[in-house]
Design a protein around this motif. Structure first.
Motif, PDB file in Angstrom:
ATOM      1  N   ASP A   9       0.840  -1.194   0.000  1.00 32.73           N
ATOM      2  CA  ASP A   9       0.000   0.000   0.000  1.00 32.73           C
ATOM      3  C   ASP A   9       0.878   1.248   0.000  1.00 32.73           C
ATOM      4  O   ASP A   9       1.944   1.265   0.597  1.00 32.73           O
ATOM      5  CB  ASP A   9      -0.916   0.034   1.229  1.00 32.73           C
ATOM      6  N   CYS A  14      -3.111   7.279   0.614  1.00 33.09           N
ATOM      7  CA  CYS A  14      -4.205   6.705   1.401  1.00 33.09           C
ATOM      8  C   CYS A  14      -5.018   7.806   2.085  1.00 33.09           C
ATOM      9  O   CYS A  14      -4.458   8.618   2.829  1.00 33.09           O
ATOM     10  CB  CYS A  14      -3.637   5.758   2.450  1.00 33.09           C
ATOM     11  N   ALA A 114      -3.761   4.062  -3.974  1.00 35.22           N
ATOM     12  CA  ALA A 114      -3.206   3.747  -2.656  1.00 35.22           C
ATOM     13  C   ALA A 114      -3.046   2.251  -2.411  1.00 35.22           C
ATOM     14  O   ALA A 114      -2.063   1.831  -1.799  1.00 35.22           O
ATOM     15  CB  ALA A 114      -4.104   4.348  -1.571  1.00 35.22           C
TER      16      ALA A 114
END
Length: 125
Positions: A9, A14, A114
């Protein structure tokens, strides 16, 4: 700046990691519920990101696996890609399908940037 988790990730993209206000955290909490990553809308303090490597719990079990195998990253492990990685990629693919169903185009593209490049990122980072 780049900040990539063990599962691939990209923290810097994010919405949870980037949220700096309670309003932004509440919006992320609602999105996480809609996607199915939470079973309820959690309070802002619970939604605030503390980072993945800072604790033992990991949705995919990677933090514990890395510690058990004495490596810093998954791709350094002689068993890579292992069943844990294959399961993580399968589950991530299911999450991506769900995001396409329940998110706006803008939300989906943000989440894709993300979270949905795990396979490439895990191999290279």
């Amino acid at each position: 700046m780049e900040k990539i988790t063990f599962c691939g990730d990209d923290c810097c993209k994010c919405p949870r990691y980037l949220a700096k206000t309670n309003e932004a955290l509440e919006k992320a909490a609602e999105l996480w519920l809609r996607i199915g990553w939470r079973d309820r809308i959690v309070p802002a303090d619970e939604m605030r990101c503390a980072g993945c490597a800072s604790h033992q719990q990991c949705t995919y079990g990677l933090v514990a696996c890395i510690r058990e195998n004495g490596v810093e990253k998954c791709n350094q492990c002689p068993r890579f890609p292992c069943d844990t990685i294959r399961d993580m990629l399968r589950r991530s693919g299911e999450s991506e399908k769900k995001c396409k169903e329940v998110c706006t185009e803008e939300e989906y593209l943000m989440l894709k940037a993300a979270f949905f490049h795990k396979e490439e990122t895990c191999k290279s980072k």
